[in-house]
Design an enzyme around this catalytic site. Structure first.
Site, PDB file in Angstrom:
ATOM      1  N   CYS A   1      -8.129   0.752  -0.485  1.00 19.86           N
ATOM      2  CA  CYS A   1      -7.426   0.058   0.588  1.00 19.86           C
ATOM      3  C   CYS A   1      -7.281  -1.401   0.187  1.00 19.86           C
ATOM      4  O   CYS A   1      -8.251  -2.052  -0.196  1.00 19.86           O
ATOM      5  CB  CYS A   1      -8.221   0.175   1.884  1.00 19.86           C
ATOM      6  SG  CYS A   1      -7.603  -0.903   3.178  1.00 19.86           S
TER       7      CYS A   1
ATOM      8  N   TYR B   1     -22.088 -13.014  25.749  1.00 24.38           N
ATOM      9  CA  TYR B   1     -21.601 -11.964  24.837  1.00 24.38           C
ATOM     10  C   TYR B   1     -21.823 -12.433  23.398  1.00 24.38           C
ATOM     11  O   TYR B   1     -20.903 -12.475  22.591  1.00 24.38           O
ATOM     12  CB  TYR B   1     -20.112 -11.661  25.057  1.00 24.38           C
ATOM     13  CG  TYR B   1     -19.712 -11.484  26.506  1.00 24.38           C
ATOM     14  CD1 TYR B   1     -19.726 -10.226  27.080  1.00 24.38           C
ATOM     15  CD2 TYR B   1     -19.338 -12.565  27.290  1.00 24.38           C
ATOM     16  CE1 TYR B   1     -19.365 -10.042  28.408  1.00 24.38           C
ATOM     17  CE2 TYR B   1     -18.983 -12.409  28.622  1.00 24.38           C
ATOM     18  CZ  TYR B   1     -18.991 -11.147  29.175  1.00 24.38           C
ATOM     19  OH  TYR B   1     -18.627 -10.990  30.477  1.00 24.38           O
TER      20      TYR B   1
ATOM     21  N   CYS C   1       0.836  -1.189   0.000  1.00 23.98           N
ATOM     22  CA  CYS C   1       0.000   0.000   0.000  1.00 23.98           C
ATOM     23  C   CYS C   1       0.876   1.246   0.000  1.00 23.98           C
ATOM     24  O   CYS C   1       1.804   1.353   0.799  1.00 23.98           O
ATOM     25  CB  CYS C   1      -0.891  -0.010   1.243  1.00 23.98           C
ATOM     26  SG  CYS C   1      -1.798   1.522   1.449  1.00 23.98           S
TER      27      CYS C   1
ATOM     28  N   ASP D   1     -17.332 -14.789  24.712  1.00 21.92           N
ATOM     29  CA  ASP D   1     -16.609 -14.025  23.679  1.00 21.92           C
ATOM     30  C   ASP D   1     -16.727 -12.549  24.024  1.00 21.92           C
ATOM     31  O   ASP D   1     -17.383 -11.774  23.331  1.00 21.92           O
ATOM     32  CB  ASP D   1     -17.225 -14.333  22.300  1.00 21.92           C
ATOM     33  CG  ASP D   1     -16.491 -13.631  21.156  1.00 21.92           C
ATOM     34  OD1 ASP D   1     -15.420 -13.039  21.402  1.00 21.92           O
ATOM     35  OD2 ASP D   1     -16.990 -13.670  20.021  1.00 21.92           O
TER      36      ASP D   1
ATOM     37  N   GLN E   1     -18.677  -9.910  11.997  1.00 26.63           N
ATOM     38  CA  GLN E   1     -17.229 -10.063  11.893  1.00 26.63           C
ATOM     39  C   GLN E   1     -16.756  -9.602  10.521  1.00 26.63           C
ATOM     40  O   GLN E   1     -17.407  -9.878   9.518  1.00 26.63           O
ATOM     41  CB  GLN E   1     -16.844 -11.530  12.107  1.00 26.63           C
ATOM     42  CG  GLN E   1     -17.133 -12.031  13.511  1.00 26.63           C
ATOM     43  CD  GLN E   1     -16.120 -11.557  14.539  1.00 26.63           C
ATOM     44  OE1 GLN E   1     -15.169 -10.836  14.205  1.00 26.63           O
ATOM     45  NE2 GLN E   1     -16.317 -11.932  15.779  1.00 26.63           N
TER      46      GLN E   1
ATOM     47  N   CYS F   1     -10.405 -11.407  22.114  1.00 21.71           N
ATOM     48  CA  CYS F   1      -9.700 -10.509  21.194  1.00 21.71           C
ATOM     49  C   CYS F   1      -8.653  -9.709  21.960  1.00 21.71           C
ATOM     50  O   CYS F   1      -8.043  -8.805  21.414  1.00 21.71           O
ATOM     51  CB  CYS F   1     -10.685  -9.578  20.501  1.00 21.71           C
ATOM     52  SG  CYS F   1     -11.656  -8.619  21.653  1.00 21.71           S
TER      53      CYS F   1
ATOM     54  N   CYS G   1      -1.187   5.994   7.035  1.00 24.06           N
ATOM     55  CA  CYS G   1      -2.537   5.562   7.389  1.00 24.06           C
ATOM     56  C   CYS G   1      -2.534   4.882   8.761  1.00 24.06           C
ATOM     57  O   CYS G   1      -1.621   4.131   9.098  1.00 24.06           O
ATOM     58  CB  CYS G   1      -3.039   4.601   6.315  1.00 24.06           C
ATOM     59  SG  CYS G   1      -4.630   3.869   6.683  1.00 24.06           S
TER      60      CYS G   1
HETATM   61  N1  SAH Z   1     -19.769 -13.513  19.623  1.00 22.39           N
HETATM   62  C1  SAH Z   1     -20.276 -12.385  18.901  1.00 22.39           C
HETATM   63  C2  SAH Z   1     -19.656 -11.037  19.187  1.00 22.39           C
HETATM   64  C3  SAH Z   1     -18.781 -10.866  20.355  1.00 22.39           C
HETATM   65  S1  SAH Z   1     -18.190  -9.224  20.499  1.00 22.39           S
HETATM   66  C4  SAH Z   1     -20.159 -12.619  17.422  1.00 22.39           C
HETATM   67  O1  SAH Z   1     -19.317 -13.365  16.998  1.00 22.39           O
HETATM   68  O2  SAH Z   1     -20.898 -12.018  16.670  1.00 22.39           O
HETATM   69  C5  SAH Z   1     -18.633  -8.898  22.184  1.00 22.39           C
HETATM   70  C6  SAH Z   1     -20.094  -8.637  22.394  1.00 22.39           C
HETATM   71  O3  SAH Z   1     -20.327  -8.465  23.788  1.00 22.39           O
HETATM   72  C7  SAH Z   1     -20.618  -7.381  21.727  1.00 22.39           C
HETATM   73  O4  SAH Z   1     -21.713  -7.732  20.932  1.00 22.39           O
HETATM   74  C8  SAH Z   1     -21.051  -6.488  22.916  1.00 22.39           C
HETATM   75  O5  SAH Z   1     -22.206  -5.738  22.632  1.00 22.39           O
HETATM   76  C9  SAH Z   1     -21.332  -7.499  23.984  1.00 22.39           C
HETATM   77  N2  SAH Z   1     -21.217  -7.063  25.389  1.00 22.39           N
HETATM   78  C10 SAH Z   1     -20.388  -6.137  25.914  1.00 22.39           C
HETATM   79  N3  SAH Z   1     -20.489  -6.121  27.252  1.00 22.39           N
HETATM   80  C11 SAH Z   1     -21.413  -7.051  27.594  1.00 22.39           C
HETATM   81  C12 SAH Z   1     -21.948  -7.510  28.846  1.00 22.39           C
HETATM   82  N4  SAH Z   1     -21.534  -7.001  30.003  1.00 22.39           N
HETATM   83  N5  SAH Z   1     -22.845  -8.510  28.813  1.00 22.39           N
HETATM   84  C13 SAH Z   1     -23.255  -9.047  27.636  1.00 22.39           C
HETATM   85  N6  SAH Z   1     -22.788  -8.647  26.437  1.00 22.39           N
HETATM   86  C14 SAH Z   1     -21.869  -7.672  26.407  1.00 22.39           C
END
Ligand code: SAH
Length: 479
Positions: free
Chosen positions: A185, A337, A73, A407, A308, A434, A79
């Site tokens: 990009c 999550y 790039c 997650d 994602q 992550c 960037c």
């Molecule tokens: N597993 C999901 C995304 C995970 S990202 C996928 O693959 O699509 C983390 C997620 O946690 C986000 O959507 C965010 O809104 C949520 N989040 C953040 N804090 C939270 C909490 N205290 N309780 C429940 N969810 C939460």
């Protein structure tokens, strides 16, 4: 040595910081040098100094490291999007693995974490060679990308004007809101170019002004572009500082000509804010969403949905989570999550029942709709905080789990959430992360309270950036 701003010096890069800067030492003083690569000998210019460390700018590479590669790039350095383009992909993967491994050992105090390599790794350490690994926690090789370029299915381009007053779009420079013009990009899809050119032409033709942050004037703030990689469907959402776009039908007419164009909408954002998307979406063409697949699960994605950005690697990551969950069809699984239910729907195909918990109500709307369009009936979703919903359900309804998948966002799991997991005592906990620092912290908590790490595997979802995802399998230790 007393360093002054703009002093020039030479140094060899011995390490990389977590945010991708090269690290070098002179007389015990530590330098952070962005764009320098481990193994480089460089000439650098002093920018800012603190007591024991300082920041310098890469001026010249005197002796390139074997790990160095020419960025493709043209704006890789200016960037803010990429941090590691000057590093070979192999080296990037090593950097990411080391970062996760080191955090697990240092913060998570997982002393016995064993790095599987070669054939043992290939077989997932399940064979005789991996017997040792049965007893110990095994760190499997990172899952890299087959083709690291053009992997992103989503981009958000800011609009502004250059010095000559022309409308420009591109990416912000690191830590600023200066737009680096770049419409192609190399991490994004090729269609971005034509879409952006179409929007720019439209703005020129009808004298529509880009948004000016400082003055809080002008109309066009950002263009959100998404593509369903499995379906070829394209979505454009123009974020505007207003409630309508003059001559909108002209823009729609031109954008519709682009192959795959499925959904065009406006997002109203009249606030003085860094947040890109406004809350109100005005559909102008198409159904308001695009469709995509991860594995054989279908998803409808609207402009505000979380989805994602790297679908190919997402499939690998979630397949690993599914494998680690070890489902036979009889299990009750909690997916905390859960976002739009991506992992939940993956798991539901192999479990008796899946419960998902997510804090954002719209994400749960998406999750429920995604379950419906896939005809998946053994899932149930709760809106709320994981650390509130789980204890509440546990105390009130004595819920049960064979497997709990988490997650969480970068800050990791809440203590109360971990407490409840321990109390519920599922056979397995699968932790998708992550951020390996908070992962390591949370893994330590679970290890201190009856769980053992079995497997760790990283997955690279973000070529050329310092980010890395990781899945950890933990089992309840035999009493
Ligand atoms: N597993 C999901 C995304 C995970 S990202 C996928 O693959 O699509 C983390 C997620 O946690 C986000 O959507 C965010 O809104 C949520 N989040 C953040 N804090 C939270 C909490 N205290 N309780 C429940 N969810 C939460």
């Amino acid at each position: 040595m007393d360093w002054k701003k703009n002093d020039i010096f030479q140094v060899t890069i011995e390490d990389m910081s977590d945010d991708g800067a090269g690290i070098g030492k002179s007389d015990g003083y530590i330098w952070f040098i962005k764009d320098a690569v481990i193994g480089d000998k460089v000439e650098a210019r002093v920018m800012k100094t603190k007591k024991s460390y300082g920041f310098a700018r890469l001026e010249k590479v005197l002796e390139p490291s074997p790990a160095r590669t020419e960025p493709l790039c043209p704006v890789a350095r200016q960037c803010g999007g990429c941090q590691l383009q000057a590093m070979s992909y192999e080296e990037q993967l090593k950097f990411k693995e080391n970062k996760v491994y080191n955090n697990l050992v240092r913060i998570g105090r997982l002393e016995g974490l064993w790095r599987a390599e070669g054939e043992e790794a290939q077989s997932g350490a399940e064979t005789a060679a991996g017997e040792e690994a049965q007893a110990r926690a095994v760190f499997l090789p990172i899952m890299g990308m087959e083709d690291p370029w053009r992997y992103r299915n989503k981009a958000q381009f800011p609009f502004g004007v250059d010095k000559e007053g022309n409308v420009v779009t591109g990416f912000y420079a690191g830590r600023t809101h200066v737009i680096i013009p770049q419409e192609d990009c190399l991490l994004g899809v090729e269609e971005n170019r034509e879409i952006l050119r179409t929007i720019r032409d439209f703005m020129d033709r009808f004298h529509i002004q880009p948004y000016d942050e400082a003055q809080h004037r002008g109309l066009v703030r950002h263009a959100l572009i998404r593509k369903g990689f499995a379906t070829g469907e394209l979505m454009v959402c123009l974020v505007i500082n207003g409630h309508a776009l003059p001559r909108q039908e002209e823009l729609v007419e031109s954008l519709r000509k682009i192959e795959g164009m499925t959904s065009i909408s406006l997002s109203v954002n009249t606030e003085r804010t860094n947040v890109i998307m406004g809350k109100e979406i005005i559909p102008v063409f198409g159904p308001g969403y695009i469709t995509d697949f991860i594995g054989n699960v279908k998803y409808q994605i609207s402009p505000l949905s979380f989805y994602q950005v790297n679908p190919a690697q997402t499939e690998k990551l979630y397949s690993t989570a599914l494998e680690y969950a070890g489902l036979t069809g009889n299990e009750v699984v909690w997916d905390l999550y859960c976002g739009i239910g991506t992992i939940s729907l993956f798991l539901a195909q192999k479990a008796r029942k899946v419960f998902g918990v997510e804090i954002v109500p719209q994400a749960i709307d998406d999750a429920r709709r995604n379950a419906e369009i896939n005809g998946i009936e053994n899932v149930e979703f709760f809106v709320g905080r994981a650390e509130e919903v789980l204890p509440e359900q546990y105390e009130k309804n004595r819920i049960y789990a064979d497997v709990i998948v988490v997650d969480p966002p970068r800050k990791g799991c809440d203590e109360k959430c971990l407490d409840t997991i321990v109390e519920m005592g599922p056979e397995r906990v699968v932790y998708v992360s992550c951020d390996s620092a908070t992962l390591a912290r949370d893994v330590r908590v679970l290890c201190d309270r009856g769980y053992e790490v079995k497997k760790v595997r990283c997955c690279d979802m973000f070529f050329a950036t310092v980010h890395v995802e990781c899945v950890v399998l933990m089992s309840r230790a035999e009493k």
